[in-house]
Every structure is written in C-alpha cells, then in structure tokens.
Scaffold this motif. Sequence first.
Motif, PDB file in Angstrom:
ATOM      1  N   ALA A   1       5.683   0.774  11.475  1.00 64.46           N
ATOM      2  CA  ALA A   1       5.357   0.645  10.052  1.00 64.46           C
ATOM      3  C   ALA A   1       3.882   0.984   9.840  1.00 64.46           C
ATOM      4  CB  ALA A   1       5.647  -0.771   9.579  1.00 64.46           C
ATOM      5  N   GLU A   2       3.581   1.501   8.670  1.00 70.76           N
ATOM      6  CA  GLU A   2       2.225   1.947   8.408  1.00 70.76           C
ATOM      7  C   GLU A   2       1.290   0.768   8.211  1.00 70.76           C
ATOM      8  OE1 GLU A   2      -0.247   4.785   5.271  1.00 70.76           O
ATOM      9  OE2 GLU A   2       1.939   4.657   5.190  1.00 70.76           O
ATOM     10  N   GLY A   3       0.258   0.699   9.029  1.00 66.11           N
ATOM     11  CA  GLY A   3      -0.783  -0.297   8.841  1.00 66.11           C
ATOM     12  C   GLY A   3      -0.559  -1.623   9.510  1.00 66.11           C
ATOM     13  N   TRP A   4       0.611  -1.846  10.106  1.00 66.60           N
ATOM     14  CA  TRP A   4       0.834  -3.136  10.757  1.00 66.60           C
ATOM     15  C   TRP A   4       1.905  -3.025  11.835  1.00 66.60           C
ATOM     16  CZ3 TRP A   4       5.629  -5.615  10.609  1.00 66.60           C
ATOM     17  CH2 TRP A   4       6.543  -5.114   9.681  1.00 66.60           C
ATOM     18  N   ALA A   5       1.866  -3.997  12.775  1.00 64.43           N
ATOM     19  CA  ALA A   5       2.882  -4.066  13.820  1.00 64.43           C
ATOM     20  C   ALA A   5       3.052  -5.516  14.241  1.00 64.43           C
ATOM     21  CB  ALA A   5       2.479  -3.208  15.018  1.00 64.43           C
ATOM     22  N   TRP A   6       4.290  -5.950  14.415  1.00 68.41           N
ATOM     23  CA  TRP A   6       4.622  -7.307  14.839  1.00 68.41           C
ATOM     24  C   TRP A   6       5.228  -7.240  16.223  1.00 68.41           C
ATOM     25  CZ3 TRP A   6       3.665 -12.178  13.919  1.00 68.41           C
ATOM     26  CH2 TRP A   6       4.554 -13.172  14.336  1.00 68.41           C
ATOM     27  N   ASP A   7       4.725  -8.055  17.156  1.00 65.43           N
ATOM     28  CA  ASP A   7       5.196  -7.967  18.539  1.00 65.43           C
ATOM     29  C   ASP A   7       6.489  -8.726  18.788  1.00 65.43           C
ATOM     30  OD1 ASP A   7       4.384 -10.616  18.554  1.00 65.43           O
ATOM     31  OD2 ASP A   7       3.188 -10.454  20.380  1.00 65.43           O
ATOM     32  N   GLY A   8       7.046  -9.333  17.751  1.00 70.67           N
ATOM     33  CA  GLY A   8       8.292 -10.069  17.904  1.00 70.67           C
ATOM     34  C   GLY A   8       8.106 -11.491  18.358  1.00 70.67           C
ATOM     35  N   ALA A   9       6.877 -11.879  18.635  1.00 70.55           N
ATOM     36  CA  ALA A   9       6.621 -13.246  19.112  1.00 70.55           C
ATOM     37  C   ALA A   9       5.621 -13.965  18.202  1.00 70.55           C
ATOM     38  CB  ALA A   9       6.128 -13.211  20.548  1.00 70.55           C
ATOM     39  N   SER A  10       4.336 -13.590  18.307  1.00 73.59           N
ATOM     40  CA  SER A  10       3.339 -14.343  17.543  1.00 73.59           C
ATOM     41  C   SER A  10       2.135 -13.524  17.107  1.00 73.59           C
ATOM     42  CB  SER A  10       2.843 -15.531  18.378  1.00 73.59           C
ATOM     43  OG  SER A  10       2.219 -15.075  19.568  1.00 73.59           O
ATOM     44  N   THR A  11       2.084 -12.226  17.441  1.00 73.96           N
ATOM     45  CA  THR A  11       0.908 -11.424  17.137  1.00 73.96           C
ATOM     46  C   THR A  11       1.222 -10.362  16.090  1.00 73.96           C
ATOM     47  OG1 THR A  11      -0.028 -11.747  19.346  1.00 73.96           O
ATOM     48  CG2 THR A  11      -0.875  -9.900  18.061  1.00 73.96           C
ATOM     49  N   LEU A  12       0.440 -10.379  15.023  1.00 73.12           N
ATOM     50  CA  LEU A  12       0.525  -9.377  13.968  1.00 73.12           C
ATOM     51  C   LEU A  12      -0.726  -8.519  14.049  1.00 73.12           C
ATOM     52  CD1 LEU A  12       1.753  -8.189  11.331  1.00 73.12           C
ATOM     53  CD2 LEU A  12       0.455  -9.951  10.093  1.00 73.12           C
ATOM     54  N   THR A  13      -0.570  -7.236  14.355  1.00 68.39           N
ATOM     55  CA  THR A  13      -1.699  -6.314  14.399  1.00 68.39           C
ATOM     56  C   THR A  13      -1.810  -5.587  13.062  1.00 68.39           C
ATOM     57  OG1 THR A  13      -1.463  -5.978  16.786  1.00 68.39           O
ATOM     58  CG2 THR A  13      -2.712  -4.322  15.565  1.00 68.39           C
ATOM     59  N   LEU A  14      -2.980  -5.699  12.448  1.00 73.08           N
ATOM     60  CA  LEU A  14      -3.256  -4.984  11.211  1.00 73.08           C
ATOM     61  C   LEU A  14      -4.180  -3.816  11.536  1.00 73.08           C
ATOM     62  CD1 LEU A  14      -3.879  -7.967   8.743  1.00 73.08           C
ATOM     63  CD2 LEU A  14      -1.736  -6.763   9.219  1.00 73.08           C
ATOM     64  N   ASN A  15      -3.733  -2.619  11.195  1.00 77.57           N
ATOM     65  CA  ASN A  15      -4.476  -1.415  11.541  1.00 77.57           C
ATOM     66  C   ASN A  15      -4.496  -0.479  10.334  1.00 77.57           C
ATOM     67  OD1 ASN A  15      -5.685   0.796  12.670  1.00 77.57           O
ATOM     68  ND2 ASN A  15      -4.222   1.028  14.354  1.00 77.57           N
ATOM     69  N   GLY A  16      -5.427  -0.756   9.411  1.00 81.40           N
ATOM     70  CA  GLY A  16      -5.560   0.086   8.235  1.00 81.40           C
ATOM     71  C   GLY A  16      -4.589  -0.237   7.122  1.00 81.40           C
ATOM     72  N   ILE A  17      -4.069  -1.464   7.063  1.00 78.04           N
ATOM     73  CA  ILE A  17      -3.133  -1.827   6.002  1.00 78.04           C
ATOM     74  C   ILE A  17      -3.861  -1.946   4.665  1.00 78.04           C
ATOM     75  CG2 ILE A  17      -3.329  -4.338   6.273  1.00 78.04           C
ATOM     76  CD1 ILE A  17      -0.281  -4.472   5.805  1.00 78.04           C
ATOM     77  N   ASN A  18      -3.177  -1.541   3.599  1.00 79.08           N
ATOM     78  CA  ASN A  18      -3.678  -1.716   2.233  1.00 79.08           C
ATOM     79  C   ASN A  18      -2.533  -2.298   1.417  1.00 79.08           C
ATOM     80  OD1 ASN A  18      -4.842  -1.648  -0.267  1.00 79.08           O
ATOM     81  ND2 ASN A  18      -5.496   0.491  -0.155  1.00 79.08           N
ATOM     82  N   LEU A  19      -2.493  -3.638   1.364  1.00 79.82           N
ATOM     83  CA  LEU A  19      -1.391  -4.356   0.732  1.00 79.82           C
ATOM     84  C   LEU A  19      -1.872  -4.973  -0.566  1.00 79.82           C
ATOM     85  CD1 LEU A  19       1.440  -5.631   0.679  1.00 79.82           C
ATOM     86  CD2 LEU A  19       0.513  -7.492   2.098  1.00 79.82           C
ATOM     87  N   SER A  20      -1.309  -4.493  -1.677  1.00 79.86           N
ATOM     88  CA  SER A  20      -1.623  -5.040  -2.992  1.00 79.86           C
ATOM     89  C   SER A  20      -0.310  -5.339  -3.685  1.00 79.86           C
ATOM     90  CB  SER A  20      -2.462  -4.048  -3.803  1.00 79.86           C
ATOM     91  OG  SER A  20      -2.775  -4.576  -5.071  1.00 79.86           O
ATOM     92  N   THR A  21      -0.071  -6.614  -4.023  1.00 78.58           N
ATOM     93  CA  THR A  21       1.215  -7.020  -4.565  1.00 78.58           C
ATOM     94  C   THR A  21       1.024  -8.066  -5.655  1.00 78.58           C
ATOM     95  OG1 THR A  21       3.304  -8.159  -4.052  1.00 78.58           O
ATOM     96  CG2 THR A  21       1.411  -8.693  -2.665  1.00 78.58           C
ATOM     97  N   SER A  22       1.925  -8.058  -6.634  1.00 81.43           N
ATOM     98  CA  SER A  22       1.871  -9.059  -7.690  1.00 81.43           C
ATOM     99  C   SER A  22       2.505 -10.379  -7.268  1.00 81.43           C
ATOM    100  CB  SER A  22       2.558  -8.525  -8.951  1.00 81.43           C
ATOM    101  OG  SER A  22       3.922  -8.213  -8.687  1.00 81.43           O
ATOM    102  N   SER A  23       3.022 -10.455  -6.052  1.00 80.96           N
ATOM    103  CA  SER A  23       3.585 -11.712  -5.545  1.00 80.96           C
ATOM    104  C   SER A  23       2.500 -12.772  -5.440  1.00 80.96           C
ATOM    105  CB  SER A  23       4.214 -11.494  -4.172  1.00 80.96           C
ATOM    106  OG  SER A  23       5.288 -10.575  -4.244  1.00 80.96           O
ATOM    107  N   ALA A  24       2.870 -14.032  -5.642  1.00 74.22           N
ATOM    108  CA  ALA A  24       1.911 -15.130  -5.548  1.00 74.22           C
ATOM    109  C   ALA A  24       1.324 -15.238  -4.148  1.00 74.22           C
ATOM    110  CB  ALA A  24       2.567 -16.445  -5.947  1.00 74.22           C
ATOM    111  N   LYS A  25       2.132 -14.935  -3.123  1.00 73.94           N
ATOM    112  CA  LYS A  25       1.691 -14.944  -1.735  1.00 73.94           C
ATOM    113  C   LYS A  25       1.725 -13.505  -1.236  1.00 73.94           C
ATOM    114  CE  LYS A  25       3.618 -19.569  -1.005  1.00 73.94           C
ATOM    115  NZ  LYS A  25       4.677 -20.366  -0.341  1.00 73.94           N
ATOM    116  N   ALA A  26       0.532 -12.921  -1.097  1.00 75.84           N
ATOM    117  CA  ALA A  26       0.490 -11.501  -0.719  1.00 75.84           C
ATOM    118  C   ALA A  26       1.046 -11.282   0.684  1.00 75.84           C
ATOM    119  CB  ALA A  26      -0.936 -10.980  -0.827  1.00 75.84           C
ATOM    120  N   LEU A  27       0.679 -12.154   1.625  1.00 69.73           N
ATOM    121  CA  LEU A  27       1.153 -12.055   3.013  1.00 69.73           C
ATOM    122  C   LEU A  27       1.478 -13.447   3.515  1.00 69.73           C
ATOM    123  CD1 LEU A  27       1.622 -10.426   5.643  1.00 69.73           C
ATOM    124  CD2 LEU A  27      -0.777 -10.858   6.210  1.00 69.73           C
TER     125      LEU A  27
END
Length: 275
Positions: A1-27
């Motif tokens: 996925a563009e800008g992020w990767a999840w290792d399936g366990a506990s690590t979220l790598t953010l690599n150039g993500i640009n997340l803008s959302t009208s949701s109350a909880k962005a991430l």
Amino acid sequence: AEGWAWDGASTLTLNGINLSTSSAKALIVPANTTIELVGDNQIESTQASGGASYGIYGADGLTIGGTGTLTVTGGATNAASSPANNSYGIYVNSGTITINSGIINATGGTSANGQSIGITTYNGAVMINGGTVTATGGTANGFSGSSWGLSGTWNGGGNVIVSGGTLITNTSSSTTENCGIRTNNFTVSGIGTSVQSSGESLGFYVLSNLTVSGGANVTGTAKDSTLLSSAGFGAENINISGNNTVVTANGGDIINNNGYSYGISLGYSGTLTID
C-alpha cells in the motif's frame, strides 16, 4: 500500500503517507503498536464539527520511532457534542506513549467547548527518550475551553518523563487553562536533553513534583496573558540538581486585568530545592 506497511503483528511503517480524512479518528492503531517513521508523513482529521476528534488514536500503549517526520492534527469539535468534545493530536486510551526518535509534530484541533491537546493519554503516561517532539494545543473556546500542549492524561494528571531529545510545547488561545505542559509529575534528565514549554497562563503546570537533573536544559515561559495570572513554572514542588543543569523561568505580562505574573510559582506548602 502507498505510504504505509503493516507487519501483521505490531509494527506500522509510515513511509511518505499523506492521510487526510473527515473521520473523527484519522488513524486508529491497535494496542501496543510501534510506528516506524520513514520520510515525511502527514496525518490529519479534517472533521469540521462533531464529537471528540483524534489525529492518531491508540487503544493501549503506543511507541514511535524511526528517522522520519510525522505531522498529525486532530479535527474540530462543536459545543453540541458536549461532553465528549475534545480534540487531540496523538492520544492513547491507556498505557504509555513512548517516543524514541524521529521528528514529531502533534497538534490538537479547534474545540468549541472543551480541551485541545497535542499529545496525551486517557489513563497513562508520556515518555520521551529521543527525537524532536513539538506538541501544540489548538484553539479552545466555550465555558471549559483549555489548550494544553502535552499532558500525561487528558484531565491534567499522569506522569511525563523526558530522558533524551528535544521537547517543545505551545498553546493557542483558550477561555480557561492555557498550559504548555499540564501533568501530575514531570521529570527531565540528561545532558543534551532540552524542554521548552510555553503557555498563556503557564509554561508548566505540575500538580505534584517537577524534577530537573543531570545536565538537562529546561525553559518555562508564560506568554502575555489575558487570563488572571501567569507563570513560567507552576508546581507544588520543584527539585533542580546536577552539574550543568539549566532552568530558565519567564513570566509574561498580564493584559487588561489585575492579575500576577511569576517566573516560578509554588504550591501553598511547596518547596524549591536546588542541589
């Protein structure tokens, strides 16, 4: 996925993500997630009104590190959503927010009748071991409007421990409390560790013990204030020790009222200890 990767366990790598959302909880991240920063990363809730909003919401415990940059912002809330109408940059429901490295900029959004806090937990603590962290409270209006840069817990309690890196806190306008740091206990130590905290009413508001040691460099600054009084440091007890430890306290001007301005203000039975 563009800008992020999840290792399936506990690590979220953010690599150039640009997340803008009208949701109350962005991430939203699960309990005990580690966020690894690579490159420049932007996360923002653009909620224009509604209930509590979060740039990053963690269930229980959150660790942030890496070599990259993270800029995160909470969305706006409105008075009609009271009492759940606070806005946070980075928030975890319980456990500790631990920052080990990276450049982190966290800002609370505008709150129409509540708190705006850059970094906090519901029932935990904040620990900074390295990196450069800037935490800013957003504009907070209404009867209970409070702007805090950083707090151990959302209600101003908890503990904050800084053992490395640089922490800068700031605030925006508010109708009640306006504090760069508001917490129960604040501890900072280590040569090269720097904390610069400013707020309209208080740079630091520490309900119990503020401890500076081991060559740390700490500055508390009260901005020019339209509130009742201001102080660079407000704490029940302040303990300063160690060679090369530097503490600078700046009071601000009081505007349009008959309040008071202090560099350091202790509790009624508080003590200032310098070793």
